[in-house]
Design a protein around this motif. Structure first.
Motif, mmCIF file in Angstrom:
data_model
loop_
_atom_site.group_PDB
_atom_site.id
_atom_site.type_symbol
_atom_site.label_atom_id
_atom_site.label_comp_id
_atom_site.label_asym_id
_atom_site.label_seq_id
_atom_site.Cartn_x
_atom_site.Cartn_y
_atom_site.Cartn_z
ATOM 1 N N ARG A 118 52.435 46.607 35.006
ATOM 2 C CA ARG A 118 51.565 45.981 34.218
ATOM 3 C C ARG A 118 50.377 45.266 34.973
ATOM 4 O O ARG A 118 49.164 45.366 34.517
ATOM 5 N N LEU A 119 50.799 44.657 36.167
ATOM 6 C CA LEU A 119 49.631 43.952 36.742
ATOM 7 C C LEU A 119 48.843 45.195 37.633
ATOM 8 O O LEU A 119 47.848 44.769 37.651
ATOM 9 N N ARG A 120 49.479 46.345 37.893
ATOM 10 C CA ARG A 120 48.369 47.358 38.661
ATOM 11 C C ARG A 120 47.331 47.653 37.648
ATOM 12 O O ARG A 120 46.496 48.349 37.999
ATOM 13 N N ALA A 121 47.744 47.538 36.302
ATOM 14 C CA ALA A 121 46.567 48.023 35.404
ATOM 15 C C ALA A 121 45.345 47.019 35.254
ATOM 16 O O ALA A 121 44.341 47.409 34.913
ATOM 17 N N GLY A 151 40.225 40.214 35.004
ATOM 18 C CA GLY A 151 40.605 39.854 33.628
ATOM 19 C C GLY A 151 41.996 39.592 33.283
ATOM 20 O O GLY A 151 42.653 39.995 32.297
ATOM 21 N N TYR A 152 42.537 38.863 34.315
ATOM 22 C CA TYR A 152 44.010 38.596 34.297
ATOM 23 C C TYR A 152 44.302 37.221 33.695
ATOM 24 O O TYR A 152 45.505 36.908 33.334
ATOM 25 N N LYS A 153 43.621 36.325 33.713
ATOM 26 C CA LYS A 153 43.813 35.067 33.270
ATOM 27 C C LYS A 153 44.492 34.668 31.856
ATOM 28 O O LYS A 153 45.347 34.096 31.429
ATOM 29 N N THR A 190 44.505 31.240 43.119
ATOM 30 C CA THR A 190 44.405 32.635 43.567
ATOM 31 C C THR A 190 45.208 33.388 42.331
ATOM 32 O O THR A 190 45.839 32.814 41.566
ATOM 33 N N ASP A 191 44.603 34.595 42.094
ATOM 34 C CA ASP A 191 45.308 35.501 41.277
ATOM 35 C C ASP A 191 46.815 35.958 41.777
ATOM 36 O O ASP A 191 47.464 36.171 40.873
ATOM 37 N N SER A 192 46.954 35.748 43.063
ATOM 38 C CA SER A 192 48.263 36.166 43.554
ATOM 39 C C SER A 192 49.310 35.369 42.859
ATOM 40 O O SER A 192 50.347 35.820 42.613
ATOM 41 N N GLU A 193 48.851 33.888 43.120
ATOM 42 C CA GLU A 193 50.031 32.990 43.060
ATOM 43 C C GLU A 193 50.291 33.015 41.415
ATOM 44 O O GLU A 193 51.243 32.800 41.094
ATOM 45 N N GLN A 212 42.609 38.114 53.547
ATOM 46 C CA GLN A 212 40.974 37.887 53.520
ATOM 47 C C GLN A 212 40.585 37.737 52.064
ATOM 48 O O GLN A 212 40.876 38.461 51.188
ATOM 49 N N ALA A 213 40.043 36.505 51.726
ATOM 50 C CA ALA A 213 40.108 35.887 50.722
ATOM 51 C C ALA A 213 39.191 36.550 49.710
ATOM 52 O O ALA A 213 37.947 37.168 49.989
ATOM 53 N N ASN A 214 39.444 36.771 48.545
ATOM 54 C CA ASN A 214 38.578 37.191 47.360
ATOM 55 C C ASN A 214 38.738 36.271 46.109
ATOM 56 O O ASN A 214 37.770 36.110 45.345
ATOM 57 N N ARG A 215 39.887 35.824 45.649
ATOM 58 C CA ARG A 215 40.145 35.074 44.672
ATOM 59 C C ARG A 215 40.548 33.827 45.369
ATOM 60 O O ARG A 215 41.858 33.752 45.777
ATOM 61 N N GLY A 216 39.931 32.626 45.173
ATOM 62 C CA GLY A 216 40.410 31.438 45.551
ATOM 63 C C GLY A 216 39.723 30.967 46.928
ATOM 64 O O GLY A 216 39.647 32.082 47.830
ATOM 65 N N GLY A 217 39.480 29.919 47.290
ATOM 66 C CA GLY A 217 39.066 29.314 48.389
ATOM 67 C C GLY A 217 39.763 29.556 49.752
ATOM 68 O O GLY A 217 40.898 29.617 49.314
ATOM 69 N N ILE A 218 39.468 29.252 50.899
ATOM 70 C CA ILE A 218 40.224 29.232 52.113
ATOM 71 C C ILE A 218 40.663 27.973 52.171
ATOM 72 O O ILE A 218 40.030 26.687 52.663
#
Length: 264
Positions: A166-169, A113-115, A129-132, A80-86
């Motif tokens: 750290r990522l969970r923060a 605030g991850y980048k 995506t933030d995931s990749e 279910q997309a939130n960061r990055g297009g389909i």
């Protein structure tokens, strides 16, 4: 949010039953209609299927559902997309090489605030995506600490758990990570697992009118652990992970972790 599915087994096992339940959540019984993917490990290789179409409508997903590919380690994801297009490049799971093995990662959640905080080395994200990006950062941090494959893999995965902290923060971070031999889970808010072993019994899917008697499909020595964002069956006892909990599975058995789970 997306949904995750993973499997660790001591013998090559197909995941058709669990995948049948998951794919219904991709646009039919759930809102996760922005693509899906699944990775099977076969020896040192991986067999990958992805589609940016809803899994409940995907002909490729139907193929995977009906084709009993057997593997000891599987990771799947519906998006279910939130960061990055389909797009295909944004479809999980993601796979990269590290220490001469393929590593596969899938994430459920959203970071903010991850980048500026996630610097990468030779591993670069292809999509947006933030995931990749988080996956590439984890691999970079592992290479910094372990230039060569570590001898103590359990200790290495505990280090991965500290990176996940750290990522969970930065937001919600539920994930699956495997090299085909070990499968690690990390929970931020929603992740469940179940280990099936003898004596096996029947299991009934929540999202589809399908029931299977594992007694007819297994041997007494089989051990299979299935991990999912939400339980896939309604007549079995799934364990719910707690925030900040990780577990490490090897050949179906839990061999390390930090959690005390509730049973639902």
């Amino acid at each position: 949010m997306c949904e995750l599915l993973g499997m660790s087994a001591n013998v090559p096992t197909d995941i058709c039953f669990s995948f049948t339940g998951l794919m219904q959540r991709g646009g039919r019984t759930g809102p996760h209609k922005d693509g899906w993917g699944i990775v099977f490990y076969e020896g040192k290789g991986v067999r990958t299927f992805k589609d940016p179409q809803p899994s409940s409508q995907s002909r490729i997903a139907q193929l995977v559902q009906e084709y009993p590919i057997k593997s000891c380690a599987v990771v799947s994801h519906i998006r279910q997309a939130n960061r990055g297009g389909i797009a295909l490049e944004n479809t999980h799971p993601f796979t990269r090489e590290l220490w001469g093995r393929y590593w596969t990662f899938a994430h459920n959640g959203q970071l903010t605030g991850y980048k500026s905080k996630l610097k990468t080395g030779r591993h670069k994200p292809v999509g947006d995506t933030d995931s990749e990006l988080a996956f590439c950062w984890i691999l970079h941090e592992l290479e910094r600490k372990y230039p060569r494959k570590p001898g103590n893999m359990a200790a290495m995965f505990r280090h991965v758990a500290s990176l996940c902290d750290r990522l969970r923060a930065l937001g919600v971070f539920n994930m699956l990570l495997t090299d085909g031999e070990y499968l690690m889970t990390y929970c931020s808010n929603n992740l469940h697992w179940i280990t099936r072993r003898a004596p096996f019994g029947p299991a009934r899917l929540i999202d589809e009118e399908v029931e299977i008697d594992f007694q007819q499909e297994t041997t007494p020595n089989d051990v299979v652990t299935v991990i999912a964002t939400q339980p896939l069956t309604n007549n079995e006892q799934w364990r719910k992970m707690q925030p900040g909990e990780f577990n490490l599975f090897h050949l179906g058995e839990r061999i390390a972790g930090n959690g005390a789970w509730s049973t639902i």
